[in-house]
Design an enzyme around this catalytic site. Sequence first.
Site, short mmCIF file in Angstrom:
data_model
loop_
_atom_site.label_atom_id
_atom_site.label_comp_id
_atom_site.label_asym_id
_atom_site.label_seq_id
_atom_site.Cartn_x
_atom_site.Cartn_y
_atom_site.Cartn_z
N GLY A 124 5.87 -3.10 13.13
CA GLY A 124 6.75 -2.33 14.00
C GLY A 124 8.21 -2.77 13.96
O GLY A 124 8.99 -2.39 14.83
N LYS A 159 -2.59 3.11 17.91
CA LYS A 159 -2.33 2.21 19.04
C LYS A 159 -2.45 3.02 20.36
O LYS A 159 -3.26 3.94 20.42
CB LYS A 159 -0.97 1.53 18.89
CG LYS A 159 -0.83 0.90 17.50
CD LYS A 159 0.35 0.00 17.35
CE LYS A 159 0.38 -0.56 15.93
NZ LYS A 159 1.39 -1.59 15.75
N ASN A 173 -3.26 3.67 12.50
CA ASN A 173 -3.55 2.99 13.76
C ASN A 173 -2.60 3.58 14.80
O ASN A 173 -1.42 3.24 14.81
CB ASN A 173 -3.31 1.48 13.58
CG ASN A 173 -3.45 0.72 14.88
OD1 ASN A 173 -3.92 1.27 15.88
ND2 ASN A 173 -3.03 -0.55 14.87
N HIS A 212 -6.60 -7.11 15.82
CA HIS A 212 -5.20 -6.74 15.60
C HIS A 212 -4.32 -7.76 16.35
O HIS A 212 -4.69 -8.22 17.43
CB HIS A 212 -4.93 -5.33 16.12
CG HIS A 212 -3.59 -4.83 15.71
ND1 HIS A 212 -2.43 -5.22 16.34
CD2 HIS A 212 -3.21 -4.03 14.70
CE1 HIS A 212 -1.40 -4.65 15.75
NE2 HIS A 212 -1.84 -3.92 14.74
N GLU A 261 -1.88 -7.44 18.14
CA GLU A 261 -1.56 -7.04 19.53
C GLU A 261 -2.71 -7.35 20.47
O GLU A 261 -2.50 -7.54 21.66
CB GLU A 261 -1.18 -5.55 19.56
CG GLU A 261 0.21 -5.33 18.96
CD GLU A 261 0.42 -3.99 18.26
OE1 GLU A 261 -0.38 -3.06 18.48
OE2 GLU A 261 1.38 -3.87 17.48
N SER A 301 4.99 -2.03 8.92
CA SER A 301 6.12 -1.17 8.53
C SER A 301 5.93 -0.44 7.20
O SER A 301 6.90 -0.16 6.50
CB SER A 301 7.43 -1.97 8.53
OG SER A 301 7.69 -2.47 9.83
N GLU A 326 -1.66 -8.30 7.90
CA GLU A 326 -0.50 -7.77 8.61
C GLU A 326 0.38 -8.93 9.09
O GLU A 326 0.12 -9.49 10.16
CB GLU A 326 -0.95 -6.95 9.82
CG GLU A 326 -1.82 -5.75 9.47
CD GLU A 326 -1.81 -4.71 10.58
OE1 GLU A 326 -1.41 -3.57 10.30
OE2 GLU A 326 -2.15 -5.02 11.73
P1 PGA Z 1 3.46 -0.51 11.92
O1 PGA Z 1 2.08 -1.06 12.56
O2 PGA Z 1 3.08 0.29 10.70
O3 PGA Z 1 4.05 0.34 13.00
O4 PGA Z 1 4.29 -1.71 11.56
C1 PGA Z 1 1.05 -1.51 11.74
C2 PGA Z 1 -0.07 -2.05 12.60
O5 PGA Z 1 0.23 -2.74 13.58
O6 PGA Z 1 -1.26 -1.82 12.31
#
Ligand code: PGA
Length: 252
Positions: free
Chosen positions: A171, A11, A9, A95, A97, A210, A165
């Site tokens: 993140g 983003k 992803n 997601h 976000e 992560s 998640e």
């Molecule tokens: P990350 O993001 O691996 O940077 O923690 C995962 C995601 O939000 O899909």
Amino acid sequence: MNRKLIAGNWKMNGLRADLPTIREVAVAATGQPGAPELLLCVPATLLSEACSIASGSALAVGGQTCHVSEKGAFTGDISAPMLRELGATHVIVGHSERRTGHGESDEIVAGQARTAQKAGLIPIICIGETLEERSAGRTLNIIKGQLSGSLAGLESAANLVIAYEPLWAIGTGKVATPAQIEEVHGFIRSFLKGRFGDAGKGVRILYGGSLNPGNAPEILPIPNVDGGLIGGASLKAADFLAIYATARALSV
Ligand code: PGA
């Protein structure tokens, strides 16, 4: 055991200068039977070029969100048929976000997933609890609510992926423990079997938050972990491919 799916992803990262990363990933993707599937969900602006690069390889390309409607007066939005037309096979919906930054509720996410399936895309529906919810012992209740709401009206389990998640792991460098992941993934599996019957066994459940080359060997073998949704570590071909190599080693 389900065939694993290793999904990146990106983003809101990636310009044309980053296309060589996609090329590197596409070259490394193996279409051998039983090998994990490899997917990169890139920004909409790179979809067309990413699809050209991936064409003829075993790398699939996906979008990161789509509108509930197929078309209409929705300035700035992108529809599932638009993504499909460019060559996307998957789309991330719900997601965290998007849920927190754009007010996307379970009801909206369910609508996006239905529109995605109708357009021939595989929705990757994201769910996960906050740290406060986990600390209050409400994780499984939250997951149950998100699953019930985000799967509303979805008829097909055949073209569906769920990504667990935990918000506090996205993140942050903090990863859920294997026991926490196993508990939630097992719960999601039971829910899917209750919701779709036997077809619920074949729905891939990804872990995200992560995930990196260092922790993938511990996380990917956990029961009901059918792959990963990878943010930060998908931006570097070497890291993303190291996670893919771990998944490949588990598939043989
Ligand atoms: P990350 O993001 O691996 O940077 O923690 C995962 C995601 O939000 O899909």
